[in-house]
Design a protein around this motif. Structure first.
Motif, short mmCIF file in Angstrom:
data_model
loop_
_atom_site.label_atom_id
_atom_site.label_comp_id
_atom_site.label_asym_id
_atom_site.label_seq_id
_atom_site.Cartn_x
_atom_site.Cartn_y
_atom_site.Cartn_z
N LEU A 235 -15.56 58.34 -35.26
CA LEU A 235 -16.78 57.51 -35.17
C LEU A 235 -17.91 58.01 -36.08
CD1 LEU A 235 -17.94 55.05 -33.61
CD2 LEU A 235 -18.85 56.65 -31.94
N CYS A 236 -17.97 59.29 -36.32
CA CYS A 236 -19.01 59.87 -37.19
C CYS A 236 -18.30 60.59 -38.33
CB CYS A 236 -19.87 60.85 -36.42
SG CYS A 236 -20.53 60.20 -34.88
N ALA A 237 -17.67 59.83 -39.20
CA ALA A 237 -16.71 60.41 -40.16
C ALA A 237 -17.39 61.13 -41.30
CB ALA A 237 -15.79 59.31 -40.69
N GLY A 238 -18.62 60.77 -41.63
CA GLY A 238 -19.32 61.42 -42.74
C GLY A 238 -18.50 61.36 -44.01
N GLY A 240 -15.81 62.86 -44.46
CA GLY A 240 -14.39 62.78 -44.14
C GLY A 240 -13.65 64.08 -43.90
N GLY A 241 -14.35 65.20 -43.73
CA GLY A 241 -13.64 66.46 -43.48
C GLY A 241 -12.59 66.33 -42.39
N LYS A 242 -12.99 65.73 -41.27
CA LYS A 242 -12.03 65.65 -40.16
C LYS A 242 -11.12 64.43 -40.29
CE LYS A 242 -14.86 68.57 -37.47
NZ LYS A 242 -16.03 68.39 -38.37
N SER A 243 -11.59 63.37 -40.91
CA SER A 243 -10.68 62.22 -41.14
C SER A 243 -9.46 62.66 -41.96
CB SER A 243 -11.39 61.10 -41.90
OG SER A 243 -12.41 60.51 -41.13
N HIS A 259 -15.63 55.68 -39.55
CA HIS A 259 -16.89 54.94 -39.47
C HIS A 259 -18.06 55.89 -39.66
CE1 HIS A 259 -20.13 52.38 -38.04
NE2 HIS A 259 -20.51 53.40 -37.29
N ASP A 260 -19.08 55.44 -40.33
CA ASP A 260 -20.33 56.22 -40.45
C ASP A 260 -21.39 55.26 -41.00
OD1 ASP A 260 -20.86 59.53 -40.61
OD2 ASP A 260 -22.34 58.30 -41.66
N PRO A 261 -22.65 55.38 -40.57
CA PRO A 261 -23.67 54.49 -41.14
C PRO A 261 -24.06 54.87 -42.57
CG PRO A 261 -24.62 55.94 -39.47
CD PRO A 261 -23.16 56.19 -39.47
N ASP A 262 -23.66 56.06 -43.00
CA ASP A 262 -24.08 56.55 -44.32
C ASP A 262 -23.03 56.13 -45.37
OD1 ASP A 262 -24.53 58.13 -46.60
OD2 ASP A 262 -25.49 59.69 -45.39
N GLU A 264 -23.01 56.35 -48.62
CA GLU A 264 -22.74 57.32 -49.69
C GLU A 264 -21.67 58.31 -49.23
OE1 GLU A 264 -22.85 60.81 -51.96
OE2 GLU A 264 -23.83 60.83 -50.01
N ARG A 265 -21.79 58.77 -47.98
CA ARG A 265 -20.78 59.71 -47.45
C ARG A 265 -19.41 59.03 -47.38
NH1 ARG A 265 -23.81 63.43 -42.86
NH2 ARG A 265 -25.71 63.54 -44.02
N LEU A 266 -19.40 57.75 -46.98
CA LEU A 266 -18.11 57.05 -46.88
C LEU A 266 -17.46 56.88 -48.25
CD1 LEU A 266 -18.83 54.34 -44.16
CD2 LEU A 266 -17.43 56.39 -43.95
N VAL A 294 -15.90 61.97 -31.61
CA VAL A 294 -17.33 61.81 -31.87
C VAL A 294 -17.83 63.17 -32.38
CG1 VAL A 294 -19.59 61.24 -30.89
CG2 VAL A 294 -17.54 60.11 -30.01
N ASP A 295 -17.83 63.32 -33.71
CA ASP A 295 -18.29 64.57 -34.35
C ASP A 295 -19.77 64.34 -34.63
OD1 ASP A 295 -18.29 67.00 -35.61
OD2 ASP A 295 -17.36 66.28 -37.45
N ALA A 296 -20.57 64.57 -33.62
CA ALA A 296 -21.91 63.97 -33.55
C ALA A 296 -22.94 64.61 -34.49
CB ALA A 296 -22.42 64.08 -32.12
N ALA A 328 -25.82 58.03 -26.68
CA ALA A 328 -25.54 56.64 -27.10
C ALA A 328 -24.20 56.56 -27.84
CB ALA A 328 -26.68 56.13 -27.98
N LEU A 329 -23.92 57.56 -28.66
CA LEU A 329 -22.65 57.54 -29.40
C LEU A 329 -21.46 57.67 -28.44
CD1 LEU A 329 -23.68 59.68 -32.49
CD2 LEU A 329 -22.81 57.33 -32.54
N LEU A 330 -21.62 58.50 -27.41
CA LEU A 330 -20.53 58.63 -26.43
C LEU A 330 -20.34 57.33 -25.65
CD1 LEU A 330 -20.81 62.25 -24.99
CD2 LEU A 330 -18.86 61.22 -26.16
C1 LIG Z 1 -21.46 66.25 -38.12
S1 LIG Z 1 -21.60 64.98 -39.26
C2 LIG Z 1 -19.95 64.44 -39.44
C3 LIG Z 1 -19.07 65.35 -40.24
C4 LIG Z 1 -17.69 64.80 -40.49
N1 LIG Z 1 -17.04 64.33 -39.29
C5 LIG Z 1 -16.81 65.82 -41.16
O1 LIG Z 1 -15.93 66.41 -40.53
O2 LIG Z 1 -17.01 66.04 -42.37
C6 LIG Z 1 -22.34 63.70 -38.33
C7 LIG Z 1 -22.28 62.34 -38.96
O3 LIG Z 1 -22.82 61.41 -38.02
C8 LIG Z 1 -23.34 60.36 -38.76
N2 LIG Z 1 -24.18 59.49 -37.91
C9 LIG Z 1 -25.52 59.49 -37.75
N3 LIG Z 1 -25.91 58.51 -36.92
C10 LIG Z 1 -24.79 57.87 -36.53
C11 LIG Z 1 -24.51 56.75 -35.72
N4 LIG Z 1 -25.49 56.10 -35.10
N5 LIG Z 1 -23.22 56.36 -35.58
C12 LIG Z 1 -22.22 57.02 -36.18
N6 LIG Z 1 -22.41 58.08 -36.98
C13 LIG Z 1 -23.68 58.51 -37.15
C14 LIG Z 1 -24.05 61.03 -39.91
O4 LIG Z 1 -24.21 60.13 -40.99
C15 LIG Z 1 -23.09 62.17 -40.23
O5 LIG Z 1 -22.23 61.82 -41.28
#
Ligand SMILES: C[S@@+](CC[C@H](N)C(=O)[O-])C[C@H]1O[C@@H](n2cnc3c(N)ncnc32)[C@H](O)[C@@H]1O
Length: 402
Positions: A235-238, A240-243, A259-262, A264-266, A294-296, A328-330
């Motif tokens: 859900l918070c893939a950023g 993609g380290g964990k993806s 999934h991630d709202p950012d 550029e990271r995607l 949820v890697d929050a 909220a993410l959970l």
């Molecule tokens: C700890 S980082 C993720 C790192 C990534 N999982 C990895 O292993 O490289 C947290 C991520 O949560 C994202 N984030 C922030 N708000 C969010 C939201 N409302 N829903 C989902 N992701 C969110 C951030 O953009 C960020 O990329």
């Protein structure tokens, strides 16, 4: 003095300080003390002096990073927050140079003082972080944690098992001149033992045989326990380290929904996935999946050893909004998790860790918390720590649907 401090002092003693160019170091240090990032100032100073020889470059980098990190301890020794005197204290009081006055242009040397006792002075911490470490880890744990984050931490690789085993990777790296040892806890991890490795220059890096990923981060990905054929939501893939790790666990059979709202990271994630042959990753809208990670987003206090000035660039107030976002993410993740839900952070704060997890499970009796097989806390959560496991600090809670 603990083992981390011994090796820090030994490294500082080995720096060719006689090659230090004060005209480059002092302005950069002044900018760092005014709030500029140390990494940025190092790049800028090195670019402005391309003719600098190897010892000159090494001394410049150590001077900027050293004062950036040790500023509070150095102010204690120097009796002043002035850049030149801080640099002088780095050379005299930490690196043990008798000629520090001559090297730094300090005629009136401040009197010598023994190493300070209070945690914040000894390990150069802002007061709020020192208090937080004691609150979370107790006095002994706080001292061990504070010491551990004064050293940069090892470079850890994750073998991309879509391409090779970690034993095969170790062999390839040896042939390329890089030595490693097996990570003690992460199943695909290799810890680099060659000092200051240039990973990007390696043929095995270009071939996508590994990713640089802290061992603690790898352990967090392993808690998902993804099996080939499953669908996993990250859900918070950023970036993609964990993806990428989850795709390797699936052996590309099944799907990782990233999934991630950012955006550029995607985009970075998509480039990394192509290079790693991780064909099962879809950047997509979250949907029901076998397992959800949820890697929050969090206050990131677990990764402070990754930047010499990271501790000075964070504030207590900035962390206040995270628990509500994490809850909220959970809430968003729970109905999408058919079997397992994993919540993780890279911070120490109870408000973002145990408190968020306990509040979630009170509201969701349909999920039963699972004890982690590695790094369990007495409360039944996962927590790895730099001074115990030589990882960055991560926290996680694992739930299976009843
Ligand atoms: C700890 S980082 C993720 C790192 C990534 N999982 C990895 O292993 O490289 C947290 C991520 O949560 C994202 N984030 C922030 N708000 C969010 C939201 N409302 N829903 C989902 N992701 C969110 C951030 O953009 C960020 O990329």
């Amino acid at each position: 003095m603990g083992p981390a401090m011994d090796s820090i002092i030994e490294r500082l003693r080995g720096v060719p300080w006689e090659a230090l160019r004060l005209d480059l170091a002092l302005p950069a240090i002044e900018r760092v003390l005014s709030g500029s990032a140390a990494e940025r100032e190092v790049d800028r100073s090195l670019r402005s002096a391309r003719d600098l020889d190897r010892p000159g470059r090494a001394a410049l980098v150590e001077a900027i990073f050293g004062v950036a990190l040790w500023r509070r301890r150095l102010a204690f020794h120097a009796g002043s927050p002035e850049a030149r005197l801080l640099l002088f204290a780095l050379l005299r009081d930490l690196a043990g140079r008798e000629d520090a006055g001559a090297l730094c242009g300090v005629a009136q040397e401040p009197p010598r003082r023994p190493a300070p006792e209070p945690l914040a002075d000894r390990f150069s911490l802002p007061d709020w972080l020192s208090a937080l470490f004691v609150r979370e880890l107790g006095p002994e744990g706080a001292a061990a944690f504070a010491e551990a984050i004064c050293a940069p931490g090892p470079v850890c690789l994750r073998a991309n098992t879509l391409r090779c085993s970690r034993e095969e990777l170790a062999g390839r790296l040896t042939a390329e001149g890089l030595t490693t040892r097996l990570a003690l806890l992460a199943r695909d991890g290799l810890v680099v033992t060659t000092p200051r490795p240039n990973l990007l220059g390696l043929a095995s890096a270009r071939a996508g045989l590994f990713e640089a990923q802290d061992e603690g981060s790898q352990l967090l990905g392993e808690l998902v326990a993804a099996e080939p054929g499953e669908t996993i939501l990250d859900l918070c893939a950023g970036a993609g380290g964990k993806s990428l790790q989850l795709a390797a666990h699936l052996q590309n059979r099944g799907a990782v929904i990233a999934h991630d709202p950012d955006q550029e990271r995607l985009q970075r994630l998509a480039r990394r996935a192509a290079k790693a042959f991780a064909t099962c990753i879809e950047v997509a809208v979250p949907r029901e999946s076998d397992r959800v990670l949820v890697d929050a987003p969090c206050s990131e206090l677990g990764t402070l050893r990754r930047g010499p000035d990271a501790r000075w660039r964070k504030g207590e107030a900035a962390a206040a909004g995270f628990p509500a976002l994490q809850r909220a993410l959970l809430e968003r993740a729970a109905p999408l998790a058919r079997n397992r839900l994993v919540y993780g952070t890279c911070t120490l704060r109870r408000e973002e860790n145990e408190d968020v997890a306990l509040a979630f499970e009170q509201a969701h009796p349909e999920f039963l918390r699972q004890m982690p097989a590695v790094c369990p806390t007495s409360e039944g959560f996962f927590r790895c720590l730099p001074y115990l496991h030589d990882t960055d600090a991560f926290f996680a809670a694992i739930w299976d649907r009843r």
